[in-house]
Design an enzyme around this catalytic site. Sequence first.
Site, short mmCIF file in Angstrom:
data_model
loop_
_atom_site.label_atom_id
_atom_site.label_comp_id
_atom_site.label_asym_id
_atom_site.label_seq_id
_atom_site.Cartn_x
_atom_site.Cartn_y
_atom_site.Cartn_z
N LYS A 1 25.62 -16.55 -18.31
CA LYS A 1 26.17 -17.62 -17.48
C LYS A 1 26.89 -18.66 -18.34
CE LYS A 1 24.35 -15.23 -14.18
NZ LYS A 1 23.31 -14.42 -14.74
N TYR B 1 15.64 -16.98 -9.19
CA TYR B 1 16.58 -15.86 -9.15
C TYR B 1 15.88 -14.60 -8.62
CZ TYR B 1 19.49 -12.01 -10.74
OH TYR B 1 20.22 -10.85 -10.78
N ARG C 1 18.39 -2.91 -34.53
CA ARG C 1 17.47 -3.33 -33.46
C ARG C 1 16.61 -4.49 -33.97
NH1 ARG C 1 13.04 -0.88 -33.19
NH2 ARG C 1 13.86 1.25 -33.29
N ASP D 1 13.24 -21.70 -17.43
CA ASP D 1 14.54 -21.03 -17.32
C ASP D 1 15.59 -22.13 -17.18
OD1 ASP D 1 16.87 -19.76 -16.47
OD2 ASP D 1 15.80 -18.22 -15.32
O1 P1T Z 1 21.65 -11.34 -15.13
P1 P1T Z 1 20.81 -11.61 -16.34
O2 P1T Z 1 21.57 -11.99 -17.55
O3 P1T Z 1 19.79 -10.52 -16.59
O4 P1T Z 1 19.95 -12.94 -16.02
C1 P1T Z 1 18.98 -13.01 -15.02
C2 P1T Z 1 18.86 -14.43 -14.53
C3 P1T Z 1 17.80 -15.21 -14.95
N1 P1T Z 1 17.65 -16.49 -14.54
C4 P1T Z 1 18.54 -17.08 -13.71
C5 P1T Z 1 18.33 -18.50 -13.29
C6 P1T Z 1 19.64 -16.35 -13.25
O5 P1T Z 1 20.50 -16.96 -12.44
C7 P1T Z 1 19.80 -14.99 -13.65
C8 P1T Z 1 20.93 -14.15 -13.17
N2 P1T Z 1 21.52 -14.65 -11.99
C9 P1T Z 1 22.56 -14.07 -11.33
C10 P1T Z 1 23.15 -12.93 -11.68
C11 P1T Z 1 23.02 -14.83 -10.14
O6 P1T Z 1 24.14 -14.60 -9.64
O7 P1T Z 1 22.26 -15.70 -9.69
#
Ligand code: P1T
Length: 380
Positions: A196, A99, A47, A171
Amino acid sequence: MKFNTKAIHGGQHDIDPAYGSVMPPIYQTSTYSQTTPGGHKGFEYSRSGNPTRAALERAFASIENAKHGLAFASGLAAIDAVIKLLKPGDEVISTNDLYGGTYRLFTKIFEDFGVKFHFIGMENAENIEAYINDNTKLIWVETPTNPMMNIIDIKKCAGIAKKHNILLAVDNTFATPYLQRPMDLGADIVMHSATKYLGGHSDVVMGALMLNDDELAERLFFIQNASGAVCGPMDSFLVLRGLKTLHVRVQRHCENGKKVAEYLRDHPKIEKVYWPGFEEHPNHEVAKAQMDDFGGMISFVTKGNDYDEAIRIVERLKIFTLAESLGGVESLAGHPASMTHASIPKEEREKTGVVDALIRLSVGIEDAADLTADLEQAIG
Ligand code: P1T
């Protein structure tokens, strides 16, 4: 080192002193033997730290021109760690188009802990000033925004944040560091959903933070370890592998994105296309200044804002898969109002343009002609 070299080699020194493997071994272990309490080789519990994750965290730092990188179990876990820097009574000024899961984390979890969020349009960065008071501790910027593809001037936000001694977090999920490097523009924290483009193959959920300030990095490392939302060694390996092709993938995402955006703009059944590469995009000049290209994320609405028609289109697509997420090699289509942004109340999301007829595309790296042909048969 230039970006393309960093994507492959950044932070990847001494990864396997035992055998010299070119990729780091997957240290699939929860703990490490000690000769005497504290007598270890740099790792004591996975961790707190794991060698495969450490190799990835160095790569994360390298690609964002940052000093420190931290990897988390998801993008939201990374955002959660940032907000845990704050105390009850502190205030955050956030992009209003973002998001849905980020909005949900802010409003449904952290508002209950006494943190106040202001969601505002930041297309004019000057708008931020009016919301700043003594309690303001953080400016949260998503650019390009999800899903409306608004562009926010990072340098201007950084100027405002510095003037008032407030942290600026960006972000950078949609742009990737191949196209946009917020640290160089003055951000304190860069955040990614590594699920992503960084991972790039739709096979891992992961988050990342990149930082320059040693003290801030120390505090966030403390939160990472104390809260425990870390990623495992196998996922670390996969994202490190993904990073090595980030520059080639994103280049193709941009080429295909341009072709798809232009195809949609010329289509008689499409009302409006949101893509920062268009000259008519309200902040196209800012995008040109702070991004090296415009990416493969596109949103659009059907003529007459027709919800039923939008649903019919996403159902008919064959190469684009109807799915949440983005940034993988394969093209995805989403319906934000019912999928990724369903947790934002209708009246709130409609204020920013997330109407029921909106479709979002993550344009992949397939052949562009196949992608436009797929849209042609689906839109009809
Ligand atoms: O899904 P996760 O890895 O927890 O990430 C969250 C997140 C944060 N910031 C942005 C700009 C994002 O697009 C996302 C996650 N977005 C999607 C799952 C989506 O389809 O838009």
